[in-house]
Design an enzyme around this catalytic site. Structure first.
Site, mmCIF file in Angstrom:
data_model
loop_
_atom_site.group_PDB
_atom_site.id
_atom_site.type_symbol
_atom_site.label_atom_id
_atom_site.label_comp_id
_atom_site.label_asym_id
_atom_site.label_seq_id
_atom_site.Cartn_x
_atom_site.Cartn_y
_atom_site.Cartn_z
ATOM 1 N NE ARG A 235 10.114 111.306 71.584
ATOM 2 C CZ ARG A 235 10.672 111.519 70.384
ATOM 3 N NH1 ARG A 235 11.069 112.728 70.030
ATOM 4 N NH2 ARG A 235 10.833 110.521 69.540
ATOM 5 C CD GLU A 264 4.533 115.885 71.545
ATOM 6 O OE1 GLU A 264 4.515 115.094 70.586
ATOM 7 O OE2 GLU A 264 5.571 116.421 71.950
ATOM 8 C CG HIS A 283 6.954 115.765 67.955
ATOM 9 N ND1 HIS A 283 6.881 114.915 69.029
ATOM 10 C CD2 HIS A 283 8.094 115.421 67.313
ATOM 11 C CE1 HIS A 283 7.923 114.093 69.027
ATOM 12 N NE2 HIS A 283 8.668 114.386 67.985
HETATM 13 N N1 LIG Z 1 11.528 116.942 67.774
HETATM 14 C C1 LIG Z 1 11.678 115.969 66.879
HETATM 15 O O1 LIG Z 1 10.931 115.878 65.914
HETATM 16 C C2 LIG Z 1 12.768 114.998 67.047
HETATM 17 C C3 LIG Z 1 13.258 114.706 68.289
HETATM 18 N N2 LIG Z 1 14.305 113.825 68.433
HETATM 19 C C4 LIG Z 1 14.802 113.540 69.780
HETATM 20 O O2 LIG Z 1 16.212 113.748 69.797
HETATM 21 C C5 LIG Z 1 16.826 112.668 70.493
HETATM 22 C C6 LIG Z 1 18.283 112.576 70.129
HETATM 23 O O3 LIG Z 1 18.475 112.056 68.833
HETATM 24 P P1 LIG Z 1 19.968 111.723 68.297
HETATM 25 O O4 LIG Z 1 20.845 112.908 68.447
HETATM 26 O O5 LIG Z 1 19.843 111.083 66.979
HETATM 27 O O6 LIG Z 1 20.397 110.633 69.394
HETATM 28 P P2 LIG Z 1 21.863 110.229 69.880
HETATM 29 O O7 LIG Z 1 21.697 108.943 70.589
HETATM 30 O O8 LIG Z 1 22.820 110.322 68.748
HETATM 31 O O9 LIG Z 1 22.234 111.381 70.922
HETATM 32 C C7 LIG Z 1 21.699 111.499 72.184
HETATM 33 C C8 LIG Z 1 22.744 112.126 73.101
HETATM 34 O O10 LIG Z 1 22.138 112.385 74.366
HETATM 35 C C9 LIG Z 1 23.072 112.045 75.367
HETATM 36 N N3 LIG Z 1 22.416 111.719 76.642
HETATM 37 C C10 LIG Z 1 21.693 110.620 76.952
HETATM 38 N N4 LIG Z 1 21.317 110.670 78.247
HETATM 39 C C11 LIG Z 1 21.793 111.830 78.744
HETATM 40 C C12 LIG Z 1 21.740 112.444 80.015
HETATM 41 N N5 LIG Z 1 21.121 111.847 81.051
HETATM 42 N N6 LIG Z 1 22.348 113.650 80.184
HETATM 43 C C13 LIG Z 1 22.996 114.231 79.158
HETATM 44 N N7 LIG Z 1 23.087 113.689 77.925
HETATM 45 C C14 LIG Z 1 22.487 112.500 77.719
HETATM 46 C C15 LIG Z 1 23.815 110.836 74.815
HETATM 47 O O11 LIG Z 1 25.067 110.679 75.441
HETATM 48 C C16 LIG Z 1 23.946 111.222 73.346
HETATM 49 O O12 LIG Z 1 25.138 111.937 73.136
HETATM 50 C C17 LIG Z 1 15.949 111.474 70.112
HETATM 51 O O13 LIG Z 1 16.080 110.412 71.012
HETATM 52 C C18 LIG Z 1 14.559 112.085 70.142
HETATM 53 O O14 LIG Z 1 14.006 112.006 71.440
HETATM 54 C C19 LIG Z 1 14.852 113.219 67.353
HETATM 55 C C20 LIG Z 1 14.368 113.465 66.089
HETATM 56 C C21 LIG Z 1 13.272 114.351 65.836
HETATM 57 O O1 LIG Z 2 12.588 110.776 65.198
HETATM 58 C C1 LIG Z 2 12.068 111.145 66.267
HETATM 59 O O2 LIG Z 2 12.492 110.779 67.371
HETATM 60 C C2 LIG Z 2 10.915 112.044 66.241
HETATM 61 O O3 LIG Z 2 10.623 112.690 67.200
HETATM 62 C C3 LIG Z 2 10.062 112.158 65.040
HETATM 63 O O4 LIG Z 2 10.743 112.463 63.958
#
Ligand SMILES: NC(=O)C1=CN([C@@H]2O[C@H](COP(=O)(O)OP(=O)(O)OC[C@H]3O[C@@H](n4cnc5c(N)ncnc54)[C@H](O)[C@@H]3O)[C@@H](O)[C@H]2O)C=CC1
Ligand SMILES: O=C(O)C(=O)CO
Length: 324
Positions: A235, A264, A283
């Site tokens: 983000r 955004e 994004h």
């Molecule tokens: N650019 C895009 O379109 C997208 C962006 N995202 C972003 O990616 C993020 C992660 O998604 P997932 O991997 O599915 O989530 P997840 O919950 O599986 O992984 C997140 C990881 O970040 C770690 N984490 C949390 N706080 C932390 C900190 N302070 N320091 C270091 N590590 C920390 C957690 O321990 C976990 O391993 C979402 O929350 C979203 O913000 C997700 C999908 C699409």
């Molecule tokens: O899944 C998310 O968190 C996104 O950023 C949009 O796909």
């Protein structure tokens, strides 16, 4: 039931929902002022959509609200505390977008390192190999070191691509050690500072939380190699954008690949848009035909299940269910 759909729900899924519910779709409205939005919100039972800022004032204007179904895995747009106090369920769409987002992160790595958008422009402007010299060359990706901050679902999928596809060395920083990453990808756990110092590609893929907001700023950029490329797929607010701009201006880092921004849509006068060594995306990490449909379908399933009084598959605030 009355369903408020916001921003991004795929049409076949909306059509399906319309068979059982009264559905109103809103896009590009001021959700604090738009009279039609606020009037429908007042009788809404369920919300489905992307990036609707579900904060306390909005929740207070939705007396019938039972469930908010995010069409995303990230849920920093939801005030989970207030929703839970009001016994409103919140759900997201984890897992199904993991590989798509990891592919996009690799797209950014390759695009920045090999300068693909710049060279595409070069060819389309009528240039070819005879005027090409080392000022146009990029840098290798294979055999380099990638540092992954946030070794969750997407982090692991990035590590898999890096290790198996590009013979890269993987280091990571996360809240806890991930034995799976160490076994499958020979990844090494590092402190944040170690990771920043050692990585050729620094990939940020944590959720946006109180702890990760402005995680990467002036100090962190100063620790990175001058040749490092910074990739943000998480983000925009996990980074101090002004400090990123300064780090690029002062050549403290070599480039950046960004799918997310502090504001955004990004403002057209943002200096990042003028930098050749920065690749920007709107994004679209999860936005492929297949994955967007899968996300909308899963979000609709969460919504429908919750409205039927059953536990949705991807309930975030399980306390709501435990209190029943
Ligand atoms: N650019 C895009 O379109 C997208 C962006 N995202 C972003 O990616 C993020 C992660 O998604 P997932 O991997 O599915 O989530 P997840 O919950 O599986 O992984 C997140 C990881 O970040 C770690 N984490 C949390 N706080 C932390 C900190 N302070 N320091 C270091 N590590 C920390 C957690 O321990 C976990 O391993 C979402 O929350 C979203 O913000 C997700 C999908 C699409
Ligand atoms: O899944 C998310 O968190 C996104 O950023 C949009 O796909």
């Amino acid at each position: 039931m009355n369903i408020l759909a916001f921003q991004r729900v795929e049409k076949p899924v909306l059509d399906q929902l319309k068979q059982n519910h009264t559905v109103r779709f809103f896009k590009n409205v001021d959700t604090t002022k738009d009279p039609e939005f606020l009037s429908f919100l007042n009788k809404t039972d369920g919300i489905i959509g992307l990036d609707l800022n579900v904060d306390q004032p909005l929740i207070n204007q939705a007396p019938n609200l039972k469930i908010v179904s995010n069409v995303s895995v990230g849920y920093n747009n939801l005030d989970i505390e207030t929703l839970t106090k009001r016994n409103i369920m919140a759900t997201n769409t984890p897992g199904i977008l993991t590989d798509t987002v990891a592919d996009m992160v690799f797209g950014l790595i390759l695009s920045t390192a090999r300068r693909l958008p710049e060279l595409d422009h070069y060819v389309k402007s009528g240039n070819w190999i005879e005027s090409l010299d080392s000022t146009h060359y990029g840098t290798d990706v294979h055999h380099k070191t990638v540092g992954i901050i946030g070794m969750g679902r997407i982090g692991l999928a990035i590590a898999q691509r890096a290790h198996h596809g590009f013979d890269m060395k993987v280091i990571y920083h996360s809240r806890t050690k991930k034995p799976e990453a160490e076994e499958r990808f020979q990844a090494r756990y590092a402190s944040l500072d170690e990771l920043l110092r050692e990585s050729d590609f620094v990939c940020l893929i944590t959720p946006l939380t109180k702890e990760t907001e402005r995680l990467i700023g002036k100090r962190e950029f100063s620790l990175m190699k001058n040749s490092a490329i910074f990739i943000n797929g998480s983000r925009g607010r996990t980074v101090v954008e002004e400090d990123l701009i300064q780090a690029l201006n002062h050549k403290e880092i070599a480039g950046a690949g960004l799918d997310v921004f502090e504001n955004e849509p990004i403002q057209l006068d943002n200096p990042l848009l003028q930098m050749k060594n920065v690749v920007t995306l709107p994004h679209i990490g999860s936005s492929t035909l297949e994955t967007e449909l899968a996300m909308s379908t899963l979000a609709a399933k969460n919504l429908q299940t919750g409205l039927e009084g059953k536990k949705p598959p991807n309930l975030i605030n399980s306390a709501v269910w435990d209190n029943k």
